[in-house]
Enzyme design. Sequence first.
Site, PDB file in Angstrom:
ATOM      1  CB  SER A  71     -10.607   8.038   4.153  1.00 20.69           C
ATOM      2  OG  SER A  71     -10.840   9.697   4.003  1.00 20.69           O
ATOM      3  CG  ASN A 101     -12.970  17.504  -7.503  1.00 15.08           C
ATOM      4  OD1 ASN A 101     -12.187  16.395  -7.236  1.00 15.08           O
ATOM      5  ND2 ASN A 101     -12.615  18.789  -7.303  1.00 15.08           N
ATOM      6  CG  HIS A 121     -12.341  22.072  -3.564  1.00 17.77           C
ATOM      7  ND1 HIS A 121     -11.079  22.081  -4.078  1.00 17.77           N
ATOM      8  CD2 HIS A 121     -12.475  23.333  -2.675  1.00 17.77           C
ATOM      9  CE1 HIS A 121     -10.438  23.024  -3.359  1.00 17.77           C
ATOM     10  NE2 HIS A 121     -11.237  23.825  -2.822  1.00 17.77           N
TER      11      HIS A 121
HETATM   12  C1  GRF Z   1     -10.579  14.971   0.530  1.00 19.42           C
HETATM   13  O1  GRF Z   1     -10.688  16.110   1.532  1.00 19.42           O
HETATM   14  C2  GRF Z   1     -11.037  15.675  -0.608  1.00 19.42           C
HETATM   15  O2  GRF Z   1     -11.898  16.442  -0.485  1.00 19.42           O
HETATM   16  C3  GRF Z   1      -9.527  16.184  -1.289  1.00 19.42           C
HETATM   17  O3  GRF Z   1      -8.840  15.612  -0.704  1.00 19.42           O
HETATM   18  C4  GRF Z   1      -9.058  14.867   0.361  1.00 19.42           C
HETATM   19  C5  GRF Z   1      -9.144  13.382   0.106  1.00 19.42           C
HETATM   20  O4  GRF Z   1      -8.999  12.434   1.214  1.00 19.42           O
HETATM   21  N1  GRF Z   1     -10.037  16.342  -2.620  1.00 19.42           N
HETATM   22  P1  GRF Z   1      -9.129  10.715   1.203  1.00 19.42           P
HETATM   23  O5  GRF Z   1      -8.064  10.413   0.486  1.00 19.42           O
HETATM   24  O6  GRF Z   1     -10.468  10.404   0.576  1.00 19.42           O
HETATM   25  O7  GRF Z   1      -8.860  10.327   2.651  1.00 19.42           O
END
Ligand code: GRF
Length: 194
Positions: A18, A107, A109
């Site tokens: 997403s 990245n 987090h």
């Molecule tokens: C996000 O919350 C990101 O911070 C974490 O993994 C999740 C990924 O969500 N590292 P998506 O795949 O972008 O929906």
Amino acid sequence: MVAQSTKRVVLFASGSGSNVENIVHYFQERRDVTIAMVLTNKRDAKVLDRCNRLNISALYFNKTAFSKSHGVVDILKGLKPDLIVLAGFLLKIPENLLHQFPDKIINIHPALLPKYGGKGMYGKHVHAAVKANQEGETGITIHYVNEQYDEGAIIHQAKTTLLATDSVDTIAEKVHQLEFAHFPKIIDQLLQQP
Ligand code: GRF
């Protein structure tokens, strides 16, 4: 007339994607930024369906290409990225890749590092730990990637307030909303830096 130079972004994702979709939408009218490719280590990741729908090139790679050879590094060299963005990517970046792209890998987090970082702290595990500790706030951290999980220099953090009634799912939703609001803008800012 001098052609406008285009900044090239490569995204890595392991799951739903997403954030990838949100980043693609943010830059879709921009001629100065190109999402060059999305790379994934999961053959069945939902992000691949999103890329098909969004007309974004996507590539699955296996462990050999990623950490036992130069396969992924060679692909990246060909893509000439200005920025490599980990958007929900779960593998540790191998040293040879880090050394090829110094200060070019970031990245996101889903917590306020240095709290709730490190190995095993990903996805719902993070939000469950935040809930278990009855935190009054959580947030996001966008940081450079180095040899240690979640320990690279912090670029940006944003916070959201938590209520005792928040569940792991509502915490995850609040954090996702922060990610959607902040991540593309920070990518944009980094691309504008000389
Ligand atoms: C996000 O919350 C990101 O911070 C974490 O993994 C999740 C990924 O969500 N590292 P998506 O795949 O972008 O929906």
